[in-house]
Scaffold this active site. Structure first.
Site, PDB file in Angstrom:
ATOM      1  N   GLY A  74      39.452  39.974  55.403  1.00 16.67           N
ATOM      2  CA  GLY A  74      39.918  39.349  56.639  1.00 16.67           C
ATOM      3  C   GLY A  74      41.320  39.771  57.018  1.00 16.67           C
ATOM      4  O   GLY A  74      41.619  40.957  57.133  1.00 16.67           O
ATOM      5  N   GLU A  98      45.611  31.352  49.971  1.00 18.54           N
ATOM      6  CA  GLU A  98      44.203  30.970  50.092  1.00 18.54           C
ATOM      7  C   GLU A  98      43.927  29.551  49.587  1.00 18.54           C
ATOM      8  O   GLU A  98      42.790  29.094  49.593  1.00 18.54           O
ATOM      9  CB  GLU A  98      43.317  31.972  49.339  1.00 18.54           C
ATOM     10  CG  GLU A  98      43.508  33.414  49.749  1.00 18.54           C
ATOM     11  CD  GLU A  98      43.066  33.714  51.181  1.00 18.54           C
ATOM     12  OE1 GLU A  98      42.717  32.789  51.936  1.00 18.54           O
ATOM     13  OE2 GLU A  98      43.057  34.900  51.538  1.00 18.54           O
TER      14      GLU A  98
END
Length: 151
Positions: free
Chosen positions: A13, A82
């Protein structure tokens, strides 16, 4: 970098080259473009247009991304970014490199998600500037922190 403490991570991503969060990998060494050997749903969700690879193996696509060699300090930064292990869980999976080699690497997968996320369009690869028209909203532009409950 000290070879004894290196980790291989697969990014799909905003951490990829030429993407908004690639600066987190400024000390990383690019290994190869790669494809996940297992299918996962890759969606773009939330009001921030975040790409999520959902921990639901067997559906979606074999995600295309990039492999990087990183040190312990960079791994810790990625875990923080994350929100591992609360939002994403870092798991080891198999990947096929551009030249056909098989490599084991870490991937961050979304553990907790709303079931309707599986009704969104699945992507094989991601770019913030992609034809989907859902440009990623960087953290510094957001009004709240992202938590599992508001994805």
């Amino acid at each position: 970098m000290d070879q004894s403490s290196l980790y291989t991570v697969f990014v799909y991503g905003t951490l990829k080259r030429n993407q908004p969060n690639h600066h987190y990998l400024s000390t990383a060494e690019f290994v190869s473009e790669a494809t996940c050997c297992q299918k996962f749903p890759l969606v773009i969700a939330s009001k921030y247009n975040i790409p999520f690879a959902i921990d639901k193996p067997g559906i979606g696509y074999k995600i295309k991304g990039e492999l990087f060699s990183i040190d312990q300090q960079t791994l810790a930064k990625l875990d923080e970014l994350e929100n591992h292990p609360t939002l994403y869980e870092r798991q080891v999976h198999s990947f096929e490199t551009a030249d056909g080699k098989m490599i084991e690497a870490w991937i961050y997968l979304l553990r907790e998600y709303k079931p309707e996320m599986l009704e969104l369009e699945f992507y094989e690869s991601y770019s913030s500037e992609g034809s989907h028209g859902k440009q990623y909203v960087p953290r510094y532009s957001r009004d709240t922190e992202l938590k599992p409950a508001n994805i």
